[in-house]
Design an enzyme around this catalytic site. Structure first.
Site, PDB file in Angstrom:
ATOM      1  N   ASP A 188      19.545  -7.800   5.548  1.00 18.38           N
ATOM      2  CA  ASP A 188      20.157  -9.085   5.189  1.00 18.38           C
ATOM      3  C   ASP A 188      20.888  -9.031   3.850  1.00 18.38           C
ATOM      4  O   ASP A 188      20.409  -8.423   2.895  1.00 18.38           O
ATOM      5  CB  ASP A 188      19.087 -10.179   5.086  1.00 18.38           C
ATOM      6  CG  ASP A 188      18.563 -10.569   6.456  1.00 18.38           C
ATOM      7  OD1 ASP A 188      18.946  -9.933   7.455  1.00 18.38           O
ATOM      8  OD2 ASP A 188      17.757 -11.515   6.514  1.00 18.38           O
ATOM      9  N   ASP A 198      21.737 -20.969  12.956  1.00 20.98           N
ATOM     10  CA  ASP A 198      20.816 -19.829  12.831  1.00 20.98           C
ATOM     11  C   ASP A 198      19.400 -20.276  13.184  1.00 20.98           C
ATOM     12  O   ASP A 198      19.200 -21.251  13.927  1.00 20.98           O
ATOM     13  CB  ASP A 198      20.935 -19.216  11.427  1.00 20.98           C
ATOM     14  CG  ASP A 198      20.610 -17.728  11.400  1.00 20.98           C
ATOM     15  OD1 ASP A 198      19.421 -17.379  11.352  1.00 20.98           O
ATOM     16  OD2 ASP A 198      21.557 -16.900  11.427  1.00 20.98           O
ATOM     17  N   ASP A 199      18.427 -19.588  12.632  1.00 17.84           N
ATOM     18  CA  ASP A 199      17.010 -19.767  12.985  1.00 17.84           C
ATOM     19  C   ASP A 199      16.536 -21.222  12.776  1.00 17.84           C
ATOM     20  O   ASP A 199      17.146 -21.976  12.014  1.00 17.84           O
ATOM     21  CB  ASP A 199      16.183 -18.824  12.096  1.00 17.84           C
ATOM     22  CG  ASP A 199      14.863 -18.443  12.725  1.00 17.84           C
ATOM     23  OD1 ASP A 199      14.446 -19.104  13.686  1.00 17.84           O
ATOM     24  OD2 ASP A 199      14.249 -17.481  12.226  1.00 17.84           O
ATOM     25  N   ASP A 211      18.547 -11.624  17.142  1.00 17.40           N
ATOM     26  CA  ASP A 211      17.840 -10.977  16.042  1.00 17.40           C
ATOM     27  C   ASP A 211      16.788  -9.997  16.560  1.00 17.40           C
ATOM     28  O   ASP A 211      16.609  -9.835  17.775  1.00 17.40           O
ATOM     29  CB  ASP A 211      17.216 -12.082  15.154  1.00 17.40           C
ATOM     30  CG  ASP A 211      17.223 -11.716  13.689  1.00 17.40           C
ATOM     31  OD1 ASP A 211      17.218 -10.523  13.360  1.00 17.40           O
ATOM     32  OD2 ASP A 211      17.211 -12.658  12.858  1.00 17.40           O
ATOM     33  N   LYS A 226      23.752 -15.045  18.369  1.00 12.61           N
ATOM     34  CA  LYS A 226      23.264 -14.027  17.426  1.00 12.61           C
ATOM     35  C   LYS A 226      21.849 -13.699  17.851  1.00 12.61           C
ATOM     36  O   LYS A 226      20.996 -14.586  17.934  1.00 12.61           O
ATOM     37  CB  LYS A 226      23.301 -14.581  15.999  1.00 12.61           C
ATOM     38  CG  LYS A 226      22.605 -13.696  14.964  1.00 12.61           C
ATOM     39  CD  LYS A 226      22.768 -14.277  13.564  1.00 12.61           C
ATOM     40  CE  LYS A 226      21.884 -13.581  12.549  1.00 12.61           C
ATOM     41  NZ  LYS A 226      21.993 -14.191  11.214  1.00 12.61           N
ATOM     42  N   TRP A 248      22.729 -19.902   7.721  1.00  8.30           N
ATOM     43  CA  TRP A 248      21.530 -19.263   7.166  1.00  8.30           C
ATOM     44  C   TRP A 248      21.601 -19.033   5.658  1.00  8.30           C
ATOM     45  O   TRP A 248      20.673 -19.372   4.919  1.00  8.30           O
ATOM     46  CB  TRP A 248      21.234 -17.943   7.897  1.00  8.30           C
ATOM     47  CG  TRP A 248      19.989 -17.311   7.380  1.00  8.30           C
ATOM     48  CD1 TRP A 248      19.875 -16.228   6.562  1.00  8.30           C
ATOM     49  CD2 TRP A 248      18.635 -17.763   7.615  1.00  8.30           C
ATOM     50  NE1 TRP A 248      18.559 -15.970   6.281  1.00  8.30           N
ATOM     51  CE2 TRP A 248      17.787 -16.895   6.913  1.00  8.30           C
ATOM     52  CE3 TRP A 248      18.077 -18.819   8.346  1.00  8.30           C
ATOM     53  CZ2 TRP A 248      16.387 -17.050   6.911  1.00  8.30           C
ATOM     54  CZ3 TRP A 248      16.698 -18.967   8.349  1.00  8.30           C
ATOM     55  CH2 TRP A 248      15.875 -18.090   7.637  1.00  8.30           C
TER      56      TRP A 248
HETATM   57  C1  GLA Z   1      16.847 -12.210   9.976  1.00  9.81           C
HETATM   58  C2  GLA Z   1      18.345 -12.043  10.121  1.00  9.81           C
HETATM   59  C3  GLA Z   1      19.040 -13.080   9.243  1.00  9.81           C
HETATM   60  C4  GLA Z   1      18.601 -14.488   9.645  1.00  9.81           C
HETATM   61  C5  GLA Z   1      17.093 -14.603   9.602  1.00  9.81           C
HETATM   62  C6  GLA Z   1      16.603 -15.894  10.210  1.00  9.81           C
HETATM   63  O1  GLA Z   1      16.418 -11.899   8.702  1.00  9.81           O
HETATM   64  O2  GLA Z   1      18.748 -10.745   9.793  1.00  9.81           O
HETATM   65  O3  GLA Z   1      20.434 -12.947   9.327  1.00  9.81           O
HETATM   66  O4  GLA Z   1      19.077 -14.774  10.930  1.00  9.81           O
HETATM   67  O5  GLA Z   1      16.458 -13.533  10.301  1.00  9.81           O
HETATM   68  O6  GLA Z   1      15.223 -16.009  10.159  1.00  9.81           O
END
Ligand code: GLA
Length: 672
Positions: free
Chosen positions: A215, A80-81, A160, A158, A45
């Protein structure tokens, strides 16, 4: 006991749970033997945001193997996302991996990663959509999604917190815990609810780690803020349940290597997960050296699993202590101030038994010394020294005496570091040596090595034949950069050579990176077009002639303050400070300041406030007072007559830093 904690936590945060915990539910509760040390690995990310693909994941796994990072302990390669299609499979209700970015699918990727002795992690949100909103979340799909992940061979999730429909966190996170458990596959479960519901109080029963903060971004301000939030939570962490101050930014370019070394040291001291957040395909040798420091990693991964605590903090001098399983103590000396500082802790303060001397390993120098019981160091600005102290080593006398060794360049003015050294202008460099060992330092001698063509004159003695325990040597030098030195970065190194009873030839070095600044041009010019001497920003870099945007470089928009647009200026984010060199030739600065319209559209009066200041050398010459996102631009005029430097400062305000995007619009500098 665990069940009671869980129920208490549930009622605290208002979750809809009234029944007692059944034996079946109790069996779901953690700990379960996973994550006995903080997870280590990679997550894309911080490096790529949504621009992720399977090539990156494969390459990272390969690099873990080829560079030795796997052997150093990095294990999880985490996605991640943005890895899935927007729609679930209409028949099975399962996630569909993104057809362009993950054409081979997640299972094939898991096989690839597993074949290299590594593990695969994935991401989703306890909401209807993930945070980037490019794929569905798992809310109300927990079982099918957990089963899909398990079927694919995923080893880490993970989870969220975005788009959660306001439903209670504990309920949402517990549901996924149970769904993961039900699959029977061991999956490390990372709770990512940003510390909003005090997960450190209930997380140990639910997940293996929990984010304690919002973040991270690749800036000093962000790293410091997460450190401040996470450090006090030390009592809540332990094997199988860790505080997570977010992933590493080491290598991403927004901090210096010294600052990244601090970031890494502090995360290790706090037993934080060490998830590399940079694209290793482009990593410099320095980045790999930081991430691969096995002695620091050993502190993070120590099986005792105690999060280091803050022993004391004053004037930016942080003393942190982490007890280790073998009885050693990790001592972390972090200097968040802007000048070199000498500080430490004594054996008594660390609770160590009284000994003639202790064996001390310097975890960044990779050298071992004997120390008489005052573990201090000269720590450069934003730097960290880490020691591993052993009170039980009878063979301490084999090692050279420990020394404090400082190269200090006094700051000429508040906010103007001594490392900014205009061409032709002499400055003083002080070098100090203190013997912290039990045995004597013999024939100590210091030297200063500047760049070619720079003049160095010692202003007195530079050596001493004998330093007993606690005795010191101070040498001052006058250094003059050539008047013709072009604006650039230059190294200045100090060397100490000495001997001890057993070691005829010892030496240490300390270095500073100097900057010869560009003087402001004659006539009127716009700060948005000028080279600065030094800049620090709270979110990504300071941007020229645009707003700050987000963390990446060059992503700002037109500078806009309450609807009024500007084509010149600087886009900053609190806490920011930008320094320009004037060489005494400028008369004034006129500028419009205000909060940029680039902010969350929701009407929240606490979002977007800052105080703008202009400093001429050490004196504040203009101050905007508190400006909010509702205010029009305010014009500031500052008299800069005779000043060597001007510094513009965007300060946060007591409501925190969110959306504090300060614009310095149409900043006109007048010089002769
Ligand atoms: C949130 C999480 C981040 C990341 C983003 C992805 O902000 O806290 O660590 O995973 O989403 O969109």
């Amino acid at each position: 006991m665990r069940a009671r904690v869980l129920i208490t936590a549930l009622s605290l945060i208002g979750a809809a749970v009234t029944a007692t915990v059944t034996p079946a539910q109790e069996a779901m509760a953690l700990p379960d033997g996973l994550a006995l040390t903080p997870p280590m690995g990679f997550n894309n990310w911080n490096a790529t945001g949504c621009a992720i693909d399977e090539t990156l994941i494969r390459a990272t796994a390969d690099i873990f193997v080829s560079t030795g990072l796997r052997e150093a302990g990095y294990e999880y390669v985490n996605i991640d996302d943005c890895w899935a299609e927007q729609e679930r499979d209409p028949e099975t209700g399962r996630y569909v991996p993104h057809r362009e970015r993950f054409p081979s699918g997640i299972e094939a990727l898991a096989d690839y990663v597993h074949a290299r002795g590594l593990k695969l992690g994935i991401y989703t949100s306890a909401g209807t959509l993930t945070c980037a909103r490019t794929m569905p979340g798992s809310l109300d799909h927990e079982e099918v999604d957990a089963q899909t992940f398990a079927d694919w061979g995923v080893d880490y999730l993970k989870y969220d917190n975005c788009n959660n429909e306001g439903r209670p966190a504990l309920e949402r996170y517990t549901k996924m815990r149970d769904a993961l458990k039900k699959t029977g596959r061991p999956i490390v479960y990372s709770i990512c609810e940003w510390g909003q519901n005090r997960p450190w109080e209930w997380g140990a029963d639910v997940g293996h780690l929990w984010r304690t903060t919002g973040d991270i971004n690749d800036s000093w301000t962000s790293m410091m803020s997460l450190l401040e939030q996470n450090a006090p939570l030390a009592p809540n962490a332990g094997p199988g349940h860790w505080n997570d101050p977010d992933m590493l930014e080491v290598g991403n370019g927004g901090m210096t290597d010294r600052e990244y070394r601090s970031h890494f040291s502090l995360w290790a001291t706090m037993a934080a997960p060490l998830l590399i957040g940079t694209d290793l395909r482009d990593a410099t040798p320095e980045t790999l050296e930081i991430l691969g420091n096995r002695e620091v990693i050993a502190v993070d991964q120590d099986p005792l699993g105690v999060q280091g605590r803050l022993l004391r903090k004053d004037n930016g001098r942080w003393v942190m202590v982490k007890p280790l399983q073998d009885g050693d103590i990790a001592l972390t000396l972090f200097n968040s101030s802007e000048t070199t500082a000498t500080f430490g802790a004594t054996a008594a303060e660390l609770g160590l038994p009284n000994r003639t001397a202790y064996t001390v390993r310097d975890l960044w120098e990779h050298k071992t010394y004997e120390n008489a019981g005052n573990f201090s160091a000269a720590v450069p600005a934003h730097g960290t020294v880490m020691y591993r102290v052993d009170a039980e080593d009878r063979g301490w006398w084999r090692h050279p005496p420990a020394t404090e060794f400082a190269l200090d360049l006094p700051a000429p003015f508040t906010g103007v570091p001594g490392t900014v050294t205009p061409a032709g202008r002499p400055f003083t460099a002080n070098v100090t040596v203190v013997n912290r060992g039990r045995t004597p330092v013999l024939n100590g001698r210091v030297k200063l090595a500047p760049a070619a063509g720079w003049r160095v004159e010692p202003l007195g003695n530079t050596g001493k034949p004998l330093l007993r325990t606690g005795e010191s040597l101070t040498a001052a030098f006058r250094v003059t950069p050539p008047a013709t030195a072009p604006p650039d970065g230059y190294a200045l190194d100090a060397t100490l050579s000495y001997a001890s009873l057993l070691h005829p030839r010892l030496n240490r070095t300390a270095g500073e990176d100097l900057a010869v600044p560009t003087p402001a041009p004659a006539g009127t010019s716009n700060l948005g077009d000028l080279a600065w001497a030094k800049a620090a920003n709270g979110l990504g870099p300071v941007e020229r002639n645009t707003s700050v945007g987000s963390a990446p470089t060059g992503d700002g928009r037109t500078l806009t303050i309450n609807g009024r647009t500007y084509d010149k200026g600087l886009g900053t984010h609190a806490e920011a400070s930008v320094l320009f060199y004037l060489a005494g030739k400028c008369s004034g600065l006129t500028v419009d300041v205000g909060i940029d319209d680039e902010r969350d559209p929701r009407p929240d009066p606490t979002q977007g406030t800052a105080i703008f200041e202009i400093w001429a050398d050490g004196t504040k010459v203009a101050d905007s007072g508190l400006r909010t996102w509702q205010d029009d631009a305010l014009t500031l005029s500052a008299n800069l007559t005779g000043a060597s430097f001007v510094r513009i400062v965007t300060n946060g305000s007591p409501d925190g830093f969110r959306w504090d995007r300060g614009d310095w619009a149409a900043p006109v500098l007048a010089c002769a």
